[in-house]
Design an enzyme around this catalytic site. Sequence first.
Site, PDB file in Angstrom:
ATOM      1  N   ARG A  35      10.808   7.365  37.508  1.00  0.00           N
ATOM      2  CA  ARG A  35      10.988   6.031  37.298  1.00  0.00           C
ATOM      3  C   ARG A  35      12.153   5.385  38.251  1.00  0.00           C
ATOM      4  O   ARG A  35      12.166   4.283  38.311  1.00  0.00           O
ATOM      5  CB  ARG A  35      11.624   5.844  36.002  1.00  0.00           C
ATOM      6  CG  ARG A  35      10.253   5.048  35.163  1.00  0.00           C
ATOM      7  CD  ARG A  35      10.982   5.024  33.636  1.00  0.00           C
ATOM      8  NE  ARG A  35      10.288   4.017  32.823  1.00  0.00           N
ATOM      9  CZ  ARG A  35       9.408   4.306  32.086  1.00  0.00           C
ATOM     10  NH1 ARG A  35       9.289   5.630  31.438  1.00  0.00           N
ATOM     11  NH2 ARG A  35       8.966   3.377  31.232  1.00  0.00           N
ATOM     12  N   LYS A  83      -0.697   2.741  30.361  1.00  0.00           N
ATOM     13  CA  LYS A  83      -0.343   4.248  30.865  1.00  0.00           C
ATOM     14  C   LYS A  83      -0.528   5.328  29.601  1.00  0.00           C
ATOM     15  O   LYS A  83      -1.244   6.290  30.149  1.00  0.00           O
ATOM     16  CB  LYS A  83       1.173   4.488  31.573  1.00  0.00           C
ATOM     17  CG  LYS A  83       1.148   3.691  32.704  1.00  0.00           C
ATOM     18  CD  LYS A  83       2.896   4.061  33.148  1.00  0.00           C
ATOM     19  CE  LYS A  83       3.730   3.896  32.280  1.00  0.00           C
ATOM     20  NZ  LYS A  83       4.163   2.533  31.760  1.00  0.00           N
ATOM     21  N   ARG A 130       1.365  -4.868  20.103  1.00  0.00           N
ATOM     22  CA  ARG A 130       1.799  -3.675  19.766  1.00  0.00           C
ATOM     23  C   ARG A 130       2.923  -3.789  18.514  1.00  0.00           C
ATOM     24  O   ARG A 130       3.023  -3.190  17.851  1.00  0.00           O
ATOM     25  CB  ARG A 130       1.848  -2.639  20.997  1.00  0.00           C
ATOM     26  CG  ARG A 130       2.232  -1.368  20.434  1.00  0.00           C
ATOM     27  CD  ARG A 130       2.506  -0.460  21.635  1.00  0.00           C
ATOM     28  NE  ARG A 130       3.732  -0.531  22.092  1.00  0.00           N
ATOM     29  CZ  ARG A 130       3.822  -0.046  23.510  1.00  0.00           C
ATOM     30  NH1 ARG A 130       3.169   0.754  24.181  1.00  0.00           N
ATOM     31  NH2 ARG A 130       5.159  -0.132  24.236  1.00  0.00           N
ATOM     32  N   ARG A 177       7.535  -0.520  17.244  1.00  0.00           N
ATOM     33  CA  ARG A 177       8.350   0.137  18.158  1.00  0.00           C
ATOM     34  C   ARG A 177       9.768  -0.613  18.211  1.00  0.00           C
ATOM     35  O   ARG A 177       9.695  -1.874  18.539  1.00  0.00           O
ATOM     36  CB  ARG A 177       7.850   0.418  19.401  1.00  0.00           C
ATOM     37  CG  ARG A 177       7.767   1.910  19.683  1.00  0.00           C
ATOM     38  CD  ARG A 177       6.625   2.151  20.883  1.00  0.00           C
ATOM     39  NE  ARG A 177       7.659   1.811  22.288  1.00  0.00           N
ATOM     40  CZ  ARG A 177       7.214   2.265  23.385  1.00  0.00           C
ATOM     41  NH1 ARG A 177       5.973   2.918  23.434  1.00  0.00           N
ATOM     42  NH2 ARG A 177       7.715   1.945  24.553  1.00  0.00           N
ATOM     43  N   ARG A 203      12.514  -4.758  30.010  1.00  0.00           N
ATOM     44  CA  ARG A 203      11.585  -3.715  30.375  1.00  0.00           C
ATOM     45  C   ARG A 203      10.886  -4.100  31.653  1.00  0.00           C
ATOM     46  O   ARG A 203      10.664  -3.192  32.637  1.00  0.00           O
ATOM     47  CB  ARG A 203      10.965  -2.970  29.273  1.00  0.00           C
ATOM     48  CG  ARG A 203      11.761  -2.232  28.309  1.00  0.00           C
ATOM     49  CD  ARG A 203      10.902  -1.924  26.954  1.00  0.00           C
ATOM     50  NE  ARG A 203       9.804  -1.482  27.202  1.00  0.00           N
ATOM     51  CZ  ARG A 203       8.851  -1.659  26.318  1.00  0.00           C
ATOM     52  NH1 ARG A 203       9.095  -2.533  25.125  1.00  0.00           N
ATOM     53  NH2 ARG A 203       7.718  -0.885  26.171  1.00  0.00           N
TER      54      ARG A 203
END
Length: 187
Positions: free
Chosen positions: A88, A13, A127, A133, A144
Amino acid sequence: MRLIILGPPGAGKGTQAARIAERLGIPAISTGDIFRSNIKNGTALGRQVQEILAAGKYVPDEVTNAIVRDRLLQDDASKGFLLDGYPRTQAQVAELDAMLAEGGHQLDAVLELTADTDEVVARLLKRAELEGRADDTEEVIRHRQEVYVEETAPLAAVYRERGLLRQVDGMGDVDTVTARLEHALGA
Ligand code: ADP
């Protein structure tokens, strides 16, 4: 144009939102980015949400809604925006409706990037190695995905009923997905 992009964590996204927004000359507004920059800068908001993000949970609606409300009132968003990561929850949908109505505006479309769960989990693990992260550990990534399925995936049906939903296959290389999104917008 006033647009939303929906999709599971790892669907791409953020990358696609930046490209589409640039093409349309509107800001891409990512609530996740706003939270992360506040955490990085050690603001009061950052301290408030740090542990929530690290656990892969959702920030309380009233906190998120207030941030988006402020952001949408900034000049650069007056002609349109592409929201990435908001709304969300159903409560956020209602709040966004109210914000838009106050300004006499309407949404033009909701783009939903669809993605295969195993593929997005694999992307996020990659990632994790590159960006580190805090919420990209395998356990948090899986959490998530679950939260997305429970809380956010149902929003697609809400927007489908309003005739706004445009589903786009998010699997494939970045340029291919961008082209699909542009096609879905009739651009
Ligand atoms: P991803 O979609 O890959 O999980 P984001 O950058 O969109 O990444 O969001 C990261 C985190 O920021 C979320 O897991 C959540 O903790 C918080 N967050 C972002 N947007 C919202 C929102 N609209 N409501 C509640 N929490 C949010």
